[in-house]
Design a protein around this motif. Structure first.
Motif, short mmCIF file in Angstrom:
data_model
loop_
_atom_site.label_atom_id
_atom_site.label_comp_id
_atom_site.label_asym_id
_atom_site.label_seq_id
_atom_site.Cartn_x
_atom_site.Cartn_y
_atom_site.Cartn_z
N GLY A 27 0.82 -1.22 0.00
CA GLY A 27 0.00 0.00 0.00
C GLY A 27 0.85 1.25 0.00
N ASN A 28 0.46 2.21 0.85
CA ASN A 28 1.13 3.52 0.84
C ASN A 28 2.57 3.40 1.32
OD1 ASN A 28 1.35 3.90 3.71
ND2 ASN A 28 -0.83 4.27 3.76
N CYS A 29 3.32 4.47 1.13
CA CYS A 29 4.76 4.45 1.39
C CYS A 29 5.15 4.75 2.84
CB CYS A 29 5.45 5.45 0.48
SG CYS A 29 5.54 4.87 -1.23
N GLN A 30 4.21 5.03 3.70
CA GLN A 30 4.55 5.36 5.08
C GLN A 30 5.25 4.19 5.75
OE1 GLN A 30 0.76 6.47 6.73
NE2 GLN A 30 1.01 8.60 6.12
N GLN A 31 6.46 4.43 6.27
CA GLN A 31 7.27 3.44 6.96
C GLN A 31 7.40 2.15 6.14
OE1 GLN A 31 5.18 3.26 10.70
NE2 GLN A 31 6.62 4.70 11.62
N CYS A 32 7.61 2.30 4.86
CA CYS A 32 7.65 1.17 3.93
C CYS A 32 8.67 0.12 4.34
CB CYS A 32 7.94 1.70 2.52
SG CYS A 32 8.06 0.43 1.25
N ASP A 33 9.91 0.51 4.53
CA ASP A 33 10.96 -0.45 4.84
C ASP A 33 10.72 -1.11 6.20
OD1 ASP A 33 13.45 -1.72 4.00
OD2 ASP A 33 14.38 -0.63 5.66
N GLU A 34 10.27 -0.33 7.18
CA GLU A 34 10.01 -0.87 8.51
C GLU A 34 8.90 -1.92 8.49
OE1 GLU A 34 10.19 2.35 7.77
OE2 GLU A 34 11.81 3.17 8.96
N ARG A 35 7.80 -1.62 7.77
CA ARG A 35 6.69 -2.57 7.67
C ARG A 35 7.12 -3.84 6.95
NH1 ARG A 35 2.11 -0.46 4.71
NH2 ARG A 35 3.54 0.96 3.73
N CYS A 36 7.94 -3.67 5.91
CA CYS A 36 8.44 -4.81 5.15
C CYS A 36 9.27 -5.72 6.05
CB CYS A 36 9.26 -4.30 3.97
SG CYS A 36 9.96 -5.59 2.93
N LYS A 37 10.19 -5.14 6.80
CA LYS A 37 11.04 -5.93 7.70
C LYS A 37 10.20 -6.58 8.81
CE LYS A 37 15.36 -3.34 6.99
NZ LYS A 37 15.63 -4.01 5.78
N ALA A 44 14.55 -8.50 4.48
CA ALA A 44 13.59 -7.86 3.58
C ALA A 44 13.97 -6.40 3.35
CB ALA A 44 12.20 -7.96 4.16
N LYS A 45 13.54 -5.88 2.20
CA LYS A 45 13.83 -4.49 1.83
C LYS A 45 12.59 -3.88 1.22
CE LYS A 45 16.72 -1.07 0.70
NZ LYS A 45 16.51 0.05 1.58
N GLY A 46 12.11 -2.79 1.79
CA GLY A 46 10.94 -2.09 1.27
C GLY A 46 11.37 -0.96 0.36
N GLY A 47 10.68 -0.82 -0.77
CA GLY A 47 10.98 0.25 -1.71
C GLY A 47 9.71 0.98 -2.11
N CYS A 48 9.79 2.29 -2.21
CA CYS A 48 8.64 3.12 -2.55
C CYS A 48 8.75 3.61 -3.98
CB CYS A 48 8.55 4.29 -1.58
SG CYS A 48 7.10 5.31 -1.87
N ASP A 49 7.71 3.36 -4.76
CA ASP A 49 7.65 3.87 -6.13
C ASP A 49 7.26 5.34 -6.06
OD1 ASP A 49 6.46 4.77 -8.61
OD2 ASP A 49 6.44 2.68 -9.24
N CYS A 55 4.30 1.19 -1.81
CA CYS A 55 5.39 0.43 -1.19
C CYS A 55 5.38 -1.00 -1.71
CB CYS A 55 5.19 0.43 0.32
SG CYS A 55 6.36 -0.60 1.22
N THR A 56 6.54 -1.49 -2.12
CA THR A 56 6.72 -2.89 -2.49
C THR A 56 7.79 -3.48 -1.58
OG1 THR A 56 6.12 -2.43 -4.78
CG2 THR A 56 7.27 -4.50 -4.34
#
Length: 119
Positions: A27-37, A44-49, A55-56
């Protein structure tokens, strides 16, 4: 000649890494990497388009929280609106997918009904 061999070796390793990498849209990019981990562990690595502000999460396949969770797949069930909010979205996903659950997620100014189910 050495640079050609090195390039081939690098491409071979890169393809193996990509083949063992899973992705999940968060979903949205807020705390993308933290949520991914938090969902898939420290590797894991979160990346924001930047264009779509989505966030992917990229993580090693077969790794994640303990105990291992079933692989989750995602689908859609239309748009969330005043007529079909979170409860309606959840019902639509349950009908459309085996063991599906739904949630409304904003992408820009659009609220989409996203479904999550065991693959």
């Amino acid at each position: 000649m050495v640079s050609i061999i090195f390039s081939i070796m690098l491409a071979s390793v890169e393809n193996k890494v990509k083949a063992n990498t899973c992705t999940e849209g968060l979903g949205n990019c807020q705390q993308c990497d933290e949520r991914c981990k938090a969902n898939h562990g420290p590797a894991a690595k979160g990346g924001c388009d930047p264009k779509f502000q989505l966030c992917t999460c990229y993580y090693p396949c077969g790794q994640g929280p303990s105990p291992p969770q079933p692989k989750k797949c995602y689908g859609g069930a239309g748009v969330c609106s005043d007529k079909c909010g979170p409860q309606c979205c959840n019902q639509n996903c349950a009908q459309k997918y085996n063991q599906g659950t739904g949630f409304c997620d904003s992408i820009g100014h659009t609220y989409l009904c996203k479904c999550q189910y065991n693959c």
